[in-house]
Design an enzyme around this catalytic site. Sequence first.
Site, mmCIF file in Angstrom:
data_model
loop_
_atom_site.group_PDB
_atom_site.id
_atom_site.type_symbol
_atom_site.label_atom_id
_atom_site.label_comp_id
_atom_site.label_asym_id
_atom_site.label_seq_id
_atom_site.Cartn_x
_atom_site.Cartn_y
_atom_site.Cartn_z
ATOM 1 N N TRP A 101 0.829 -1.208 0.000
ATOM 2 C CA TRP A 101 0.000 0.000 0.000
ATOM 3 C C TRP A 101 0.859 1.252 0.000
ATOM 4 O O TRP A 101 0.562 2.230 -0.692
ATOM 5 C CB TRP A 101 -0.982 -0.010 1.160
ATOM 6 C CG TRP A 101 -1.977 -1.117 1.057
ATOM 7 C CD1 TRP A 101 -2.157 -2.151 1.945
ATOM 8 C CD2 TRP A 101 -2.932 -1.334 -0.002
ATOM 9 N NE1 TRP A 101 -3.160 -2.987 1.501
ATOM 10 C CE2 TRP A 101 -3.649 -2.511 0.318
ATOM 11 C CE3 TRP A 101 -3.240 -0.654 -1.174
ATOM 12 C CZ2 TRP A 101 -4.661 -3.021 -0.503
ATOM 13 C CZ3 TRP A 101 -4.247 -1.156 -1.997
ATOM 14 C CH2 TRP A 101 -4.950 -2.326 -1.655
ATOM 15 N N ASP A 171 -1.446 6.569 6.328
ATOM 16 C CA ASP A 171 -2.552 5.691 5.949
ATOM 17 C C ASP A 171 -2.776 4.741 7.120
ATOM 18 O O ASP A 171 -1.905 3.934 7.442
ATOM 19 C CB ASP A 171 -2.154 4.914 4.678
ATOM 20 C CG ASP A 171 -3.175 3.856 4.268
ATOM 21 O OD1 ASP A 171 -4.180 3.669 4.975
ATOM 22 O OD2 ASP A 171 -2.947 3.214 3.218
ATOM 23 N N LYS A 195 -12.034 -1.603 6.684
ATOM 24 C CA LYS A 195 -11.230 -2.520 7.482
ATOM 25 C C LYS A 195 -11.725 -2.579 8.922
ATOM 26 O O LYS A 195 -11.814 -3.639 9.495
ATOM 27 C CB LYS A 195 -9.749 -2.108 7.473
ATOM 28 C CG LYS A 195 -9.161 -1.902 6.076
ATOM 29 C CD LYS A 195 -8.940 -3.221 5.339
ATOM 30 C CE LYS A 195 -8.808 -3.023 3.836
ATOM 31 N NZ LYS A 195 -7.593 -2.365 3.406
HETATM 32 C C1 LIG Z 1 -7.097 -1.935 2.065
HETATM 33 C C2 LIG Z 1 -6.071 -0.897 2.165
HETATM 34 C C3 LIG Z 1 -5.950 0.126 1.191
HETATM 35 C C4 LIG Z 1 -6.834 0.191 -0.036
HETATM 36 O O1 LIG Z 1 -8.106 0.600 0.304
HETATM 37 P P1 LIG Z 1 -9.198 0.907 -0.821
HETATM 38 O O2 LIG Z 1 -10.284 1.567 -0.003
HETATM 39 O O3 LIG Z 1 -9.592 -0.386 -1.431
HETATM 40 O O4 LIG Z 1 -8.599 1.843 -1.802
HETATM 41 C C5 LIG Z 1 -4.988 1.083 1.380
HETATM 42 N N1 LIG Z 1 -4.170 1.064 2.436
HETATM 43 C C6 LIG Z 1 -4.252 0.100 3.392
HETATM 44 C C7 LIG Z 1 -3.322 0.128 4.554
HETATM 45 C C8 LIG Z 1 -5.204 -0.904 3.279
HETATM 46 O O5 LIG Z 1 -5.271 -1.859 4.224
#
Ligand SMILES: *Cc1c(COP(=O)(O)O)cnc(C)c1O
Length: 355
Positions: A101, A171, A195
């Site tokens: 990511w 993030d 998540k």
């Molecule tokens: C799942 C995830 C993403 C991607 O998320 P989307 O909403 O599908 O774009 C980005 N960063 C992390 C840390 C993730 O776990």
Amino acid sequence: MSRVYNFSAGPAVLPEEVLREAAEEMLDYRGTGMSVMEMSHRSKAYETIIKEAEADLRELMNIPDNYKVLFLQGGASQQFAMIPMNLMKNKVADYIVTGQWAKKAYQEACIYGKANKIASSEDKTFSYIPDCSDLPVSEDADYVYICENNTIYGTKYKTLPNTKGKPLVADVSSCFLSEPVDVSKYGVIYGGVQKNIGPAGVVIVIIREDLITEDVLPGTPTMLKYKIHADNASLYNTPPAYGIYVCGKVFKWLKAKGGLAAMKEYNEKKAKVLYDYLDESMLFKEDRSLMNVPFVTGNEELDAKFVKEAAAAGFVNLKGHRTVGGMRASIYNAMPIEGVEKLVAFMKEFEKQNV
Ligand SMILES: *Cc1c(COP(=O)(O)O)cnc(C)c1O
């Protein structure tokens, strides 16, 4: 009706209480005679929903007044572009690459300016977090970027990097609201909610006000400007209204559970059940995440057998990420400790039968 123990990395398990409440309100939201899905986002009822969601999130995370909370669309991945478009004033940013990511965010930033990879753990397939106490942060960097919990590899920063005064952008998709955080240490905290908070389609961005300006990269679409969404309190256009409503319910659920300190304690207890068992049988890993726990048997066929038999026993989505293989148990806030205890009992039995 029968519910499984869902160990998916995302979209992931939500609190059963929240789902029941949403179901009860599906046809008639509190006397409005309609579902929140059918409601104008400019209505009084919806205004209350989104305002309360923001107020509850502010309370849970103790968000200082000089930060805006934005409920946006496009998932976490949209932010990979939105961040450089809005924050790269000098067209320079530093990235610490600890997983796929972070790497994707880094690659996206390369489109818009000079993105520097100042540290990486790719040499060991992202199995650790590099020492970030004295990195060569660029003099003119607009920000330093991290992915705080690496969903695929199960690693998490135990201390935040020393950014040498530059704003930290994080993030937190897979560790959002799993423990208390000091928001003032960040310039931007953001995460896709699927998540640990709510239904996919919503991304929450918590951003320090001084980072929200008109001065964005030329060509930045209106919908990708933080300022537009901040000035319009996340109601510039139709927001992901139903998703925000469910997030709001999860915030209230978290408050009723005692907030993020209580959640952290519960998550630690939960993760310990699994790690204690893994220690004595299969896995060794540092910078361990409380949220995502990868593990292997050391034999691919046995891994596949495990995933299949576990699913048949009601423990679903334990297959590891396609790039990593093995297994991964995601044990977000809403996973009850019973789910983990029963999984460990199942693993013990499996181990007995297969060694
Ligand atoms: C799942 C995830 C993403 C991607 O998320 P989307 O909403 O599908 O774009 C980005 N960063 C992390 C840390 C993730 O776990």
